[in-house]
Design an enzyme around this catalytic site. Sequence first.
Site, PDB file in Angstrom:
ATOM      1  N   GLU A 271       0.835  -1.211   0.000  1.00  0.00           N
ATOM      2  CA  GLU A 271       0.000   0.000   0.000  1.00  0.00           C
ATOM      3  C   GLU A 271       0.870   1.263   0.000  1.00  0.00           C
ATOM      4  OE1 GLU A 271      -3.644   0.444   0.146  1.00  0.00           O
ATOM      5  OE2 GLU A 271      -2.786   2.339  -0.477  1.00  0.00           O
TER       6      GLU A 271
ATOM      7  N   ASP B 296       1.054   4.057  -2.922  1.00  0.00           N
ATOM      8  CA  ASP B 296       0.708   5.451  -2.635  1.00  0.00           C
ATOM      9  C   ASP B 296       1.858   6.388  -2.997  1.00  0.00           C
ATOM     10  OD1 ASP B 296      -1.624   4.377  -1.670  1.00  0.00           O
ATOM     11  OD2 ASP B 296      -1.159   4.683   0.439  1.00  0.00           O
TER      12      ASP B 296
ATOM     13  N   SER C  27      -7.375   2.171  -3.572  1.00  0.00           N
ATOM     14  CA  SER C  27      -6.090   2.699  -3.124  1.00  0.00           C
ATOM     15  C   SER C  27      -5.280   3.277  -4.283  1.00  0.00           C
ATOM     16  CB  SER C  27      -5.251   1.596  -2.487  1.00  0.00           C
ATOM     17  OG  SER C  27      -5.699   1.335  -1.199  1.00  0.00           O
TER      18      SER C  27
ATOM     19  N   ILE D 211     -18.830   9.235 -15.715  1.00  0.00           N
ATOM     20  CA  ILE D 211     -18.905   7.794 -16.008  1.00  0.00           C
ATOM     21  C   ILE D 211     -20.383   7.420 -15.928  1.00  0.00           C
ATOM     22  CG2 ILE D 211     -18.031   5.497 -15.393  1.00  0.00           C
ATOM     23  CD1 ILE D 211     -15.797   7.565 -15.937  1.00  0.00           C
TER      24      ILE D 211
ATOM     25  N   GLY E 212     -24.329  12.429 -14.560  1.00  0.00           N
ATOM     26  CA  GLY E 212     -24.270  13.225 -13.329  1.00  0.00           C
ATOM     27  C   GLY E 212     -23.732  12.387 -12.183  1.00  0.00           C
TER      28      GLY E 212
END
Length: 601
Positions: free
Chosen positions: A299, A303, A517, A560, A578
Site C-alpha cells: 500500500e 501510494d 487505493s 462515467i 451526473g
Amino acid sequence: MKLVTLLGLPFAAALASAVSFKGCQNKVKESIHGPPRGWYKHAPVPKHHMLELKIALPQPKFPELEQHLWEISDPSHARYGAYLSKQETEELMAPHPETLDVVSEWLALHGLAEEDIIRSAARDWVTIRVPVGLAEEMLDTTYHVYKHAETGENIVRTTSYSLPEILHDHVDLIQPTTMFARFKAFTSTLHRTNKVQPAVLSTSSGTITGPAGNPVDASCTDTITVSCLRQLYNAVDYKSNATNGNKMGLTGYLGQYVNNLDLQQFYQQENPSAYGSNYTFISVNGGLNNQSYDAAGLEANLDSQYGFGLSWPTPGTFYSTGGEPPYIPDTLTLTNTNEPYSYWLDFVLSQDTLPQTISTSYGDDEQTVPYTYAARVCAGMASLGARGVSLLFSSGDHGVGDNDSDPASQMCFTNDGRNAITFLPSFPASCPFVTAVGGTTNIPEVPAFFSGGGFSNYFARPAYQIAAVSAYLEKLAPGTYKGLYNCAGRGYPDVAAQSTNFGVIYQGEGNSVDGTSCAAPTFAALVSMLNDARINAQKAPLGFLNPFLYSTGHKALNDITKGNNPGCGTEGFNATVGWDPVTGYGTPNFNKLKDLVLSMP
Ligand SMILES: *[C@@H]1O[C@H](CO)[C@@H](O)[C@H](O)[C@H]1NC(C)=O
Ligand SMILES: *[C@@H]1O[C@H](CO)[C@@H](O)[C@H](O)[C@H]1NC(C)=O
Ligand SMILES: *[C@@H]1O[C@H](CO)[C@@H](O)[C@H](O)[C@H]1NC(C)=O
Ligand SMILES: *[C@@H]1O[C@H](CO)[C@@H](O)[C@H](O)[C@H]1NC(C)=O
Ligand SMILES: *[C@@H]1O[C@H](CO)[C@@H](O)[C@H](O)[C@H]1NC(C)=O
C-alpha cells in the site's frame, strides 16, 4: 445531584470540585450490542495490563468552525480561500473551560494529576495511561481480551462503559472501549495480481482516444503507469514548481512503509527526472520506517510511487502513524488501539504548516466505528479543511458492501442486534468533510466492480450535495433497495480515478495492483497540481474540495455513465449521467480543471 445545571456560572467548577462526584450515579455512556462479526470474547485481561485511554472533550464551538468551513470552501463566497490559522482553528475546537475543570477533577479522584495527562494542542483530547484495573474502576466496566476469528488478533475491549452522570455532558467518548474497527488498506489483499514487469509485456501498441479526447498509449489498457495517468487525465505537459511552498502528503498506517529502493527503481522506470529525489518522512505516535525489503508495504509503495511520482517535483511528506502505544507487551500479545486517525489528527493539527493535499487509502465499515468516534474524527477532518487542506480518501473495495460467499459469515448485516440485511458504507469516506475517491477501469472508463459507494448511516447529507444526490435518487425505481441504505445520508464517492492494473515496484519486482487505493493518490496528485497552479498565480489553495466540486468543479470531470458496484448479493448502484454512488462525478480532466480553478478568486 444536578450540578450540570449550574455550569456556565463562574463558581460552578469550584462547587463541583467539592461535591460533584460524591453520590453521583454512574450512567451508561456508550454500549454496543456485542462485538462485531468476527470477534469473540477470548480471555480475561491481566489487571496490570496498561491501556492508553483517549478521552474526547466536547467542542462547543464546532458549529462556528463548520460555518467558517462552508464559507471559505465555497468559490462563490467572498471569504473563499481565507483559511483559518492553527490558533484560530484551535480556539474553535477547544472545550469549555469548565469541562476541563470537571474532567480534571474526575481524573484527580482516581489519582491522576496534570503531569499524568497528555493534552492535544486544542486541549480537546486527553490521553492517559492506566492499568486495566484502574480503567475498569473509572469506567465501571470489565474489559476482556477479544480475539478475531480470522486473523487471531487480540484486542482489549468492552461492550459498555459508564461514567458519573455529571460527566456525560463533558465527555464525548472514551476509547479504546467499544471500538472494534479494523482499518484496512484498500489494496493488496483482494485485488493484487502478479504480472511481470509493467509495460514490458504489453502487446498493445499505438494510441487510443482518452476521456479528454486526446491520444493515450494503447499499452495503458494493460498496465497503468505515471505516463498513462497524465495522458488519460489530460495533464501531459504540466510541470509543478518545486519551490513555491506547495506540498503533497500521504498517510501510512498499520506498519506500511515506503521502501526507498523500490521508489527509486520505480522513478528510474517511470519518471526518470524524479530519480534521486526524496520525500520527508514523519513519524506519528511511534510510527516506524523499516527499510528492510521484507518490510516494504504494498500500500505505501503504491501510494508513494503514484502520489509522489505524479506530483513530482512537488515535495512529498509521508506520515507513518503507529497503531499501538509504546507499552511493554504482556505475554499475551495485546493490541490496545486500532484507531489511528485520532493520533494522526492530533499530530497534524498541532503543526503550523501542512501539506495542502493529503491522500489516505485506509478505512473500515462505518458500523464497526462507534458513532461518537466517527463523528469526532470527521470533525477533525473539518478542522483540517478549515486550515485549507484538501483531504482525499479511497472509497473502499467492496462495492455497496462486503459479499462473503460463505452464508454463515455474510457480512452485510447490521451490528445492532437486529441482524438486518444492509449495505455497508465505508468510513472515513462517508465523512462529509472529505473527498471520497471511487475506482474506474478500462478505456473508455467504466466503474471498477469493487468501487465502494453508497450512503452514510451516520452523517446526514450535507447541503453541497443535496441537489446532486436527490437527482440521482429520483432516477431510481421506487422502492429500490428499500431499507438497505439511508436515503437521507451523505452519498459517496465524490469523484473517481483509475484503480486497476497499476504497475507498482514491490520488493524489487513489478506487480500489478488493483483497488481504490490506486484512485485516491492519483486524484490527490492531480489536486496537488491544481494547488500548484493556484499558488503560482498567488491564489489560495483549494482546501476542502466538495463545495467546489459540486458547484462548478464537476463540469471539468469525465462523467462515467455505465456500470455498477455490486455487493451484498445485489447489483449495487448504477453509474448514471451526473453524480452517482459508484464513481461520484467522475474522473479528472486536469487542463479543464486548471482553467476553471485559475478563473476563480
Ligand atoms: C517557483 O516559485 C518560486 C516561489 O514562488 C519562484 O520564485 C520561482 O520563480 C518559481 N519558478 C518557476 C519556474 O516558476
Ligand atoms: C530519503 O528519505 C528517507 C526518509 O527520510 C531516508 O530514510 C532516506 O535515507 C532518504 N534517502 C534516500 C536516497 O532514499
Ligand atoms: C524490519 O523488518 C524486518 C522484516 O520484516 C524484521 O525482520 C526486522 O526485525 C524489522 N526491524 C525493526 C527494527 O523493526
Ligand atoms: C454475492 O453473493 C451472492 C450469494 O452468495 C452471489 O450470488 C453473488 O454473485 C455475489 N456477488 C458478488 C458481487 O460477489
Ligand atoms: C441499473 O440498470 C439496469 C439496466 O438499466 C436496471 O435493470 C436496474 O434496475 C438498475 N439498477 C438500479 C439500482 O438502479
